[in-house]
Scaffold this motif. Structure first.
Motif, PDB file in Angstrom:
ATOM      1  N   PRO A 150       0.847  -1.208   0.000  1.00 12.85           N
ATOM      2  CA  PRO A 150       0.000   0.000   0.000  1.00 12.85           C
ATOM      3  C   PRO A 150       0.876   1.251   0.000  1.00 12.85           C
ATOM      4  O   PRO A 150       1.961   1.259   0.589  1.00 12.85           O
ATOM      5  N   ASP A 151       0.392   2.290  -0.655  1.00  7.07           N
ATOM      6  CA  ASP A 151       1.105   3.558  -0.622  1.00  7.07           C
ATOM      7  C   ASP A 151       0.340   4.546   0.257  1.00  7.07           C
ATOM      8  O   ASP A 151      -0.668   4.185   0.881  1.00  7.07           O
ATOM      9  N   SER A 152       0.796   5.766   0.322  1.00  2.00           N
ATOM     10  CA  SER A 152       0.152   6.764   1.178  1.00  2.00           C
ATOM     11  C   SER A 152      -1.294   7.003   0.765  1.00  2.00           C
ATOM     12  O   SER A 152      -2.157   7.250   1.617  1.00  2.00           O
ATOM     13  N   SER A 153      -1.568   6.897  -0.534  1.00  2.76           N
ATOM     14  CA  SER A 153      -2.946   7.084  -1.013  1.00  2.76           C
ATOM     15  C   SER A 153      -3.859   5.975  -0.506  1.00  2.76           C
ATOM     16  O   SER A 153      -5.035   6.208  -0.227  1.00  2.76           O
ATOM     17  N   SER A 154      -3.323   4.753  -0.391  1.00  2.00           N
ATOM     18  CA  SER A 154      -4.105   3.629   0.131  1.00  2.00           C
ATOM     19  C   SER A 154      -4.563   3.922   1.553  1.00  2.00           C
ATOM     20  O   SER A 154      -5.739   3.734   1.903  1.00  2.00           O
ATOM     21  N   TYR A 155      -3.619   4.384   2.374  1.00  2.00           N
ATOM     22  CA  TYR A 155      -3.945   4.678   3.773  1.00  2.00           C
ATOM     23  C   TYR A 155      -4.867   5.887   3.890  1.00  2.00           C
ATOM     24  O   TYR A 155      -5.809   5.889   4.689  1.00  2.00           O
ATOM     25  N   THR A 156      -4.606   6.914   3.083  1.00  2.00           N
ATOM     26  CA  THR A 156      -5.440   8.120   3.149  1.00  2.00           C
ATOM     27  C   THR A 156      -6.882   7.809   2.790  1.00  2.00           C
ATOM     28  O   THR A 156      -7.815   8.261   3.462  1.00  2.00           O
ATOM     29  N   ALA A 157      -7.077   7.016   1.728  1.00  2.00           N
ATOM     30  CA  ALA A 157      -8.436   6.646   1.318  1.00  2.00           C
ATOM     31  C   ALA A 157      -9.128   5.827   2.401  1.00  2.00           C
ATOM     32  O   ALA A 157     -10.333   5.993   2.654  1.00  2.00           O
ATOM     33  N   THR A 158      -8.371   4.946   3.071  1.00  2.00           N
ATOM     34  CA  THR A 158      -8.957   4.125   4.134  1.00  2.00           C
ATOM     35  C   THR A 158      -9.309   4.978   5.353  1.00  2.00           C
ATOM     36  O   THR A 158     -10.359   4.787   5.971  1.00  2.00           O
ATOM     37  N   ILE A 159      -8.433   5.906   5.698  1.00  2.00           N
ATOM     38  CA  ILE A 159      -8.714   6.826   6.808  1.00  2.00           C
ATOM     39  C   ILE A 159      -9.981   7.623   6.523  1.00  2.00           C
ATOM     40  O   ILE A 159     -10.854   7.777   7.388  1.00  2.00           O
ATOM     41  N   GLU A 192     -16.200   6.353  12.228  1.00  2.00           N
ATOM     42  CA  GLU A 192     -15.348   5.456  13.002  1.00  2.00           C
ATOM     43  C   GLU A 192     -13.989   6.127  13.206  1.00  2.00           C
ATOM     44  O   GLU A 192     -12.979   5.751  12.616  1.00  2.00           O
ATOM     45  N   TRP A 193     -13.972   7.139  14.075  1.00  2.00           N
ATOM     46  CA  TRP A 193     -12.751   7.912  14.266  1.00  2.00           C
ATOM     47  C   TRP A 193     -11.625   7.056  14.860  1.00  2.00           C
ATOM     48  O   TRP A 193     -10.445   7.248  14.509  1.00  2.00           O
ATOM     49  N   ALA A 194     -11.953   6.118  15.753  1.00  2.00           N
ATOM     50  CA  ALA A 194     -10.925   5.285  16.370  1.00  2.00           C
ATOM     51  C   ALA A 194     -10.240   4.402  15.319  1.00  2.00           C
ATOM     52  O   ALA A 194      -9.018   4.226  15.341  1.00  2.00           O
ATOM     53  N   GLN A 195     -11.031   3.848  14.399  1.00  2.00           N
ATOM     54  CA  GLN A 195     -10.459   3.045  13.321  1.00  2.00           C
ATOM     55  C   GLN A 195      -9.613   3.908  12.395  1.00  2.00           C
ATOM     56  O   GLN A 195      -8.562   3.480  11.906  1.00  2.00           O
ATOM     57  N   ALA A 196     -10.084   5.139  12.154  1.00  2.00           N
ATOM     58  CA  ALA A 196      -9.326   6.064  11.309  1.00  2.00           C
ATOM     59  C   ALA A 196      -7.952   6.334  11.911  1.00  2.00           C
ATOM     60  O   ALA A 196      -6.932   6.329  11.202  1.00  2.00           O
ATOM     61  N   LEU A 197      -7.908   6.551  13.218  1.00  2.00           N
ATOM     62  CA  LEU A 197      -6.628   6.815  13.881  1.00  2.00           C
ATOM     63  C   LEU A 197      -5.758   5.568  13.939  1.00  2.00           C
ATOM     64  O   LEU A 197      -4.526   5.654  13.896  1.00  2.00           O
ATOM     65  N   MET A 231       0.468   3.732   9.510  1.00  2.00           N
ATOM     66  CA  MET A 231       1.412   4.288   8.537  1.00  2.00           C
ATOM     67  C   MET A 231       2.786   4.418   9.189  1.00  2.00           C
ATOM     68  O   MET A 231       3.811   4.089   8.577  1.00  2.00           O
ATOM     69  N   HIS A 232       2.815   4.879  10.426  1.00  2.00           N
ATOM     70  CA  HIS A 232       4.084   4.985  11.147  1.00  2.00           C
ATOM     71  C   HIS A 232       4.682   3.604  11.373  1.00  2.00           C
ATOM     72  O   HIS A 232       5.895   3.403  11.193  1.00  2.00           O
ATOM     73  N   PRO A 287       5.726   7.433   5.523  1.00  2.00           N
ATOM     74  CA  PRO A 287       5.560   8.796   6.049  1.00  2.00           C
ATOM     75  C   PRO A 287       4.169   9.344   5.716  1.00  2.00           C
ATOM     76  O   PRO A 287       3.773   9.365   4.545  1.00  2.00           O
ATOM     77  N   PRO A 288       3.408   9.772   6.716  1.00  2.00           N
ATOM     78  CA  PRO A 288       2.081  10.335   6.445  1.00  2.00           C
ATOM     79  C   PRO A 288       2.202  11.626   5.634  1.00  2.00           C
ATOM     80  O   PRO A 288       3.061  12.468   5.916  1.00  2.00           O
ATOM     81  N   THR A 289       1.368  11.752   4.635  1.00  2.00           N
ATOM     82  CA  THR A 289       1.327  12.977   3.840  1.00  2.00           C
ATOM     83  C   THR A 289       0.372  13.974   4.487  1.00  2.00           C
ATOM     84  O   THR A 289      -0.356  13.653   5.427  1.00  2.00           O
TER      85      THR A 289
END
Length: 303
Positions: free
Chosen positions: A153-162, A170-175, A181-182, A187-189
């Motif tokens: 996964p790239d940063s876009s994968s994580y951003t879209a999931t967040i 689901e803020w807890a899942q988002a966090l 990512m860390h 590195p988070p964009t």
């Protein structure tokens, strides 16, 4: 542009165009968002009873998707399938992206399941489609499926999931995804930060939103307007109008141009927290920039 110019010259000379020429012209349109010309050429190709190719499929679907014409993108994709054209991963990804724009998560997942030799872009588009359909569990499953497919996964994968988790409240899942990512050393964009902040704000977790926003500066990143607008909303929830106004002024100090969303966020904050004079100053600033408030329900403060 060169292919389109040659096409125009051939038309002026009344030369008979073949499939290769039309496909090349459609391909030129597909590199941008010139969807109307791409569709016109596509219709001309079909009218001449010429055989479209996978290049046609990629170009037409991509041009319509970039032009936010998701219905036309899906219609063209279906038409090409009916004519025996087998889409490649680029065309499939563009079609899944069109599904995201139309919040058609079920079709997006079906296309992903049928696709061959898929890449991260296709998975990201499917995650985005799930987010638009508020299917945060499916989005998280797809994030895991990327690893299962032997991809990273790239940063876009994580951003879209967040974003998908945030849209699902689901803020807890988002966090959790943001924190992963860390853990995965990605590195988070700024966009990932903005998605996490927005997820917290939408769930009334304003203190967490402010904490994440502060971390952007610690990592020497520049917040974007979306993230700043979200943190202004967090300041409103926390009763911190001075901090909200400071963040708004920071947009200009970073040489960015605040959009109507940012102006609305700060104006509503100032009005709700009893700072009408500052709200009026900000509103007048937006008017001077030529922003139109009518489509957003009108300003919360008036002259």
């Amino acid at each position: 542009a060169g292919a389109l110019q040659l096409l125009a010259e051939a038309d002026e000379k009344r030369l008979e165009l073949d499939a290769m020429a039309l496909n090349a012209a459609i391909g030129a349109c597909g590199k941008g968002s010139n969807w109307n010309t791409a569709m016109a050429l596509f219709a001309d190709l079909l009218r001449r009873e010429l055989q479209p190719t996978v290049v046609t499929c990629v170009a037409v679907v991509s041009a319509c998707d970039r032009g936010h014409q998701w219905r036309l993108a899906l219609a063209a994709f279906d038409s090409l399938l009916a004519r025996g054209v087998k889409p490649n991963v680029v065309a499939t990804s563009a079609c899944i992206s069109a599904c995201a724009h139309g919040a058609l998560w079920e079709r997006g997942l079906a296309l992903l399941a049928k696709g061959e030799h898929l890449d991260v872009v296709a998975f990201n588009a499917a995650i985005d489609a799930c987010g638009k359909g508020r299917r945060w569990r499916d989005a998280m499953r797809l994030l895991g499926d990327i690893w299962a497919a032997g991809l990273e996964p790239d940063s876009s994968s994580y951003t879209a999931t967040i974003s998908a988790c945030g849209d699902g409240q689901e803020w807890a899942q988002a966090l959790f995804v943001f924190g992963s990512m860390h853990r995965c050393r990605i590195p988070p964009t700024v966009m990932a930060y903005s998605a996490a902040i927005t997820a917290c704000v939408d769930a009334s977790q304003w203190f967490r939103a402010l904490h994440i926003f502060d971390d952007i500066h610690c990592r020497c990143l520049e917040p974007d307007i979306i993230g700043t607008s979200a943190v202004i909303a967090a300041c409103r929830a926390g009763g911190r109008w001075q901090k909200a106004l400071w963040h708004f002024r920071e947009i200009r100090r970073r040489s960015l141009v605040p959009d109507l969303g940012a102006f609305r966020a700060i104006t509503v904050t100032l009005v709700e927290l009893g700072q009408t004079r500052f709200a009026m100053e900000v509103y007048q600033e937006s008017v001077a920039m030529g922003l139109d408030w009518h489509d957003s329900g009108g300003p919360p403060v008036r002259d």
